[in-house]
Design an enzyme around this catalytic site. Sequence first.
Site, PDB file in Angstrom:
ATOM      1  N   GLU A 135     -13.422  -5.248 -19.671  1.00 30.31           N
ATOM      2  CA  GLU A 135     -14.030  -5.759 -18.443  1.00 30.31           C
ATOM      3  C   GLU A 135     -14.893  -6.975 -18.762  1.00 30.31           C
ATOM      4  O   GLU A 135     -15.746  -6.925 -19.655  1.00 30.31           O
ATOM      5  CB  GLU A 135     -14.878  -4.671 -17.781  1.00 30.31           C
TER       6      GLU A 135
ATOM      7  N   CYS B  48       0.823  -1.213   0.000  1.00 32.87           N
ATOM      8  CA  CYS B  48       0.000   0.000   0.000  1.00 32.87           C
ATOM      9  C   CYS B  48       0.855   1.259   0.000  1.00 32.87           C
ATOM     10  O   CYS B  48       0.710   2.131  -0.845  1.00 32.87           O
ATOM     11  CB  CYS B  48      -0.934   0.006   1.211  1.00 32.87           C
TER      12      CYS B  48
ATOM     13  N   ILE C  24      -6.534  -7.642 -12.853  1.00 27.76           N
ATOM     14  CA  ILE C  24      -7.579  -8.677 -12.825  1.00 27.76           C
ATOM     15  C   ILE C  24      -7.741  -9.287 -11.440  1.00 27.76           C
ATOM     16  O   ILE C  24      -8.106 -10.440 -11.288  1.00 27.76           O
ATOM     17  CB  ILE C  24      -7.277  -9.772 -13.864  1.00 27.76           C
TER      18      ILE C  24
ATOM     19  N   HIS D  48     -22.164  26.009   4.598  1.00 30.92           N
ATOM     20  CA  HIS D  48     -22.332  26.545   3.245  1.00 30.92           C
ATOM     21  C   HIS D  48     -21.261  27.599   2.980  1.00 30.92           C
ATOM     22  O   HIS D  48     -20.968  28.407   3.861  1.00 30.92           O
ATOM     23  CB  HIS D  48     -23.718  27.183   3.114  1.00 30.92           C
TER      24      HIS D  48
ATOM     25  N   GLU E  58      -8.169   3.404 -11.936  1.00 28.93           N
ATOM     26  CA  GLU E  58      -7.255   4.471 -11.515  1.00 28.93           C
ATOM     27  C   GLU E  58      -6.110   4.633 -12.502  1.00 28.93           C
ATOM     28  O   GLU E  58      -5.751   5.758 -12.871  1.00 28.93           O
ATOM     29  CB  GLU E  58      -6.733   4.191 -10.105  1.00 28.93           C
TER      30      GLU E  58
END
Length: 466
Positions: free
Chosen positions: A203, A43, A270, A445, A187
């Site tokens: 895909e 990672c 994959i 806001h 990504e």
Amino acid sequence: MTEQAFDVVVIGGGPGGYVAAIRAAQLGLKTAVVERENLGGICLNWGCIPTKALLRTSEVHHLMTQAEAYGLKVENVSFDIKKVVERSRGVARQLNSGVTHLMKKNKITVFMGQGVLAGNGKVKVEKDGKAETISAKNIILATGARARELPHLQADGKLVWTYRHAMTPDVMPKSILVVGSGAIGIEFASFYRDMGAAVTVVEMLDRVLPVEDEEISAFAAKQFKKQGMTLLTSASVKELKKAKDSVTCVVEGKDGKTQEITVDRVILAIGIAGNVENLGLEAVGVKVDRGHVVTDEYGFTGVKGVWAIGDLTGAPWLAHKASHEGVIVAEKIAGQKDVHPIDKGNIPGCTYCRPQVASVGLTEAAAKAKGHEVKVGRFPFIGNGKAIALGETEGMIKTVFDAKTGELLGAHMIGAEVTELINSYTVARTLETTEAELMHTVFPHPTLSEMLHESVLDAYGRALHI
């Protein structure tokens, strides 16, 4: 030589392993970590962190090409791929040294080498042909996972890449084909497209980002196509024909027809496989099922003193899941009371493509499949003042509630910075918040977060700004 003894030995120094070690040390346990390559694991060194550095570069590059829309003039936008990669690797090195510091700070002993279970609470650490044995009352397996390959789809590091190769290109390819449209594949597709490469994504399932809510997936596909990506769904790569500096991919569609697509490079995305080999699992009786270690809800393998966490134990393959499991196991070992198993339904997932995608909980389809009568709210980015000011009007927030109880069943987002926004809904689910509390919450806001409120309101016919 006296054998070193510990209360806890962690095999693997990734986000699961090193966090487990830190928590164990905090609880007064004498702790060691065995790491064969780099502290911080995949990672930090080759995954989550350096890819985000690359994606930040591609985001800035994209904004520079759109400067005129902000009243700015930027001419002759270009980049140096070597420096792009150097920045990404520098970020990884910085964090690697940070983990090294955390080990020292918490008085955790680090052994660099391959850890192997030797039975009876012993771990053999092997490096450069040498070996030493250490012992522990408890051993935590945190060896993570690696990129999965298929017999006909093998990476060679030159023409066919895994994520590691895709992170350190020596030249910028003019064309790329990405096999797989999960988070990793999309990504990289997003990075290379924003840096100017022609990108094709293949895909096997009928939509990209297949684990996401169907509506979010469709929105993402529309945006990716708008950016110039080619998306081939319900398709598979049957063969790779390599030339000197290109690859011809034989792609088969659901109708059985094939087409050949020639690109500079192929990226394999994959899936992943658990690192269960060469750990001595079989010898001590740790059960492995379909490439992953089997545990109970607290990470216990069923073998006295042996625990497992993170990608090694199966989906979801997420760093934050591994870290949380590491804390749970450390606290369980230390005899802490009130230790709760992880609720996988409250683990958020994030994909850092452009636009970003984030979600937590059940999709609308999954909620209905479980028998829930649902109320669904949506709010588009185009209705939010901050999004318009940012020039980021492509996106939406979707919330799914149980119509009878008001329980927040799931939340799904696509758009700018949604990977930062999703945690509000994650906290809401952890606290078992209903629509009433969310409606009564005051959101600042102007912020993107106001859309979270509006999506909740919309589920009950009370949206204010659409």
